[in-house]
Design an enzyme around this catalytic site. Structure first.
Site, PDB file in Angstrom:
ATOM      1  N   HIS A  45       0.822  -1.211   0.000  1.00  0.00           N
ATOM      2  CA  HIS A  45       0.000   0.000   0.000  1.00  0.00           C
ATOM      3  C   HIS A  45       0.856   1.261   0.000  1.00  0.00           C
ATOM      4  O   HIS A  45       0.500   2.270   0.615  1.00  0.00           O
ATOM      5  CB  HIS A  45      -0.958   0.007   1.201  1.00  0.00           C
ATOM      6  CG  HIS A  45      -2.157  -0.872   1.022  1.00  0.00           C
ATOM      7  ND1 HIS A  45      -3.246  -0.504   0.259  1.00  0.00           N
ATOM      8  CD2 HIS A  45      -2.429  -2.113   1.495  1.00  0.00           C
ATOM      9  CE1 HIS A  45      -4.146  -1.477   0.287  1.00  0.00           C
ATOM     10  NE2 HIS A  45      -3.668  -2.464   1.018  1.00  0.00           N
ATOM     11  N   ASP A 199       2.027  -3.683  -9.835  1.00  0.00           N
ATOM     12  CA  ASP A 199       1.661  -4.985 -10.398  1.00  0.00           C
ATOM     13  C   ASP A 199       1.977  -5.068 -11.887  1.00  0.00           C
ATOM     14  O   ASP A 199       2.571  -6.037 -12.373  1.00  0.00           O
ATOM     15  CB  ASP A 199       0.173  -5.257 -10.176  1.00  0.00           C
ATOM     16  CG  ASP A 199      -0.191  -5.292  -8.704  1.00  0.00           C
ATOM     17  OD1 ASP A 199       0.738  -5.274  -7.866  1.00  0.00           O
ATOM     18  OD2 ASP A 199      -1.388  -5.321  -8.386  1.00  0.00           O
TER      19      ASP A 199
END
Length: 409
Positions: A45, A199
């Site tokens: 995060h 990602d």
């Protein structure tokens, strides 16, 4: 007690070819693209805070198989089908290339594919739009925090690059970084998930036997060797599902941005120290303070973790993993009972260096750094003590996206 068998690229291709031929008899595909999932070792995060993240690609991923179609005989339509059992119906869609490509209200899975298609066409501006037929399969557990969505997006972008390389003499493929940025934007705008770049970047750029220290502020990276075969990355899937679009992820993004605004910065990466946050503590709510404290300390942990791995200091890396999990649990509040239990069970095993939740949270997976000689004991301990039913994967760092040769081996 063994971990799950990982399908090889050849096995994946052969299985998908068989499915294609059953679906389309007397027809042969000509293009095959693969993109991996990823596991984030530390740095959770913080990509949307312009921080450092430290993922590696995994052997699980998404494969897309298909071919170009004759525009004149199929009215410039693209046919897209998924073989996944874990997505919403319908499992197949059509896209008309003569019209503007809009996001789908249903099925939701389609947006991860058509978003890439729309932005790819917008970015590359091909001389003519090429229709195609594809089927999509993924071996990444959906909702497990191993980036199934980015593997779909990057595999789709790689397929489109191959498609247009074959159909246009003048086509110029995207750089790896621009490819990652395009796929990230597709997820943000079409799937409407306010993700960071980690990602997609990993799926595009990862190297075998290396983790990637990614600087999300300037989209640069450093490959860190992970070649010690006596150490294993064990990923444990809690098999508790989550859906990031539900709002919890977006809320955390908003909390972090609110903290950055209060501190007078564009992103929390710019905060110089935890002391700077402490001085402004009375200007923000306790929730915003805790979210900021996680992000600021996690960025520092990630830099320290990369240095520890460079020095083969697995004990230090493990300590940082435990600290990361506690911060995600207590300050960012994205863990859950199942993930906490998996981490504590792993911690009880001799030979485990460290363990933490990985991914968006509220379910999904843990990542554990463990001596190879202790993997079986770790799996057995979790199997006996975990209140749910877990799945286990032993991963080595893998390569990023690639084309797959369809010629017979």
């Amino acid at each position: 007690m063994a971990s799950e068998k990982t399908t090889t690229l050849k096995e994946f291709k052969d299985n998908l070819l068989e499915s294609y031929r059953k679906e389309f008899p007397n027809d042969e595909p000509t293009i095959c693209a693969f993109a991996p999932g990823r596991v984030n070792l530390i740095g959770e995060h913080v990509d949307y805070n312009d921080g450092f993240v430290f993922p590696m690609a995994i052997p699980l991923g998404t494969m897309i198989l298909g071919k170009a179609l004759d525009n004149s005989t199929n009215n410039n339509k693209c046919y897209i089908q998924t073989l996944s059992n874990d997505v919403d119906e319908p499992k197949s869609i059509e896209v008309d290339l003569t019209k503007e490509i809009s996001r789908f209200e249903s099925p939701k899975w389609a947006n991860y594919v058509v978003g890439v298609l729309a932005l790819f066409l917008e970015r590359t501006k091909p001389e003519k739009r090429q229709s195609f037929r594809i089927i999509i399969a993924t071996s990444v557990p959906i909702g497990g925090g191993l980036s199934s969505s980015a593997s779909v997006e990057v595999a789709m972008c790689t397929f489109l690059e191959l498609l247009y390389q074959y159909s246009s003499m003048n086509f110029q493929p995207l750089s790896k970084v621009n490819k990652a940025l395009l796929c990230c934007k597709a997820e943000q705008t079409y799937a409407q998930v306010p993700c960071g770049i980690m990602d997609q970047y990993t799926a595009c750029i990862a190297e075998a036997d290396h983790a990637l220290l990614i600087d999300c502020r300037n989209n640069t990276s450093q490959s860190i060797p992970m070649k010690n075969k006596d150490v294993c990355v064990l990923v444990v899937n809690s098999n508790v599902k989550h859906e990031l679009v539900a709002g919890t992820y977006a809320q955390r993004v908003q909390h972090c941005q609110e903290a950055a605004n209060i501190l007078g910065h564009k992103k929390l990466r710019e905060v110089s120290s935890i002391e700077e946050l402490e001085k402004a503590r009375d200007k923000m709510s306790s929730v915003i303070y805790k979210r900021a404290r996680h992000a600021i300390t996690e960025i520092k942990r990630t830099e320290a973790g990369a240095k520890a791995l460079i020095n083969n200091d697995y004990n230090e890396f493990g300590r940082l993993m435990y600290d990361s999990h506690e911060s995600l649990r207590d300050d960012f509040e994205v863990s859950c009972e199942e993930l906490d239990q998996l981490v504590e069970l792993a911690r009880s095993v001799d030979g485990v260096y460290g363990s933490r939740m990985t991914g968006g949270g509220f379910g999904g997976c843990t990542v554990t750094l463990v001596k190879k000689s202790s993997v079986e004991k770790c799996i057995d301990t979790i199997k006996k003590g975990y209140k749910g039913t877990a799945s286990f994967y032993e991963f080595e760092p893998s390569n990023g996206t690639c084309s797959v040769n369809l010629k017979k081996d």
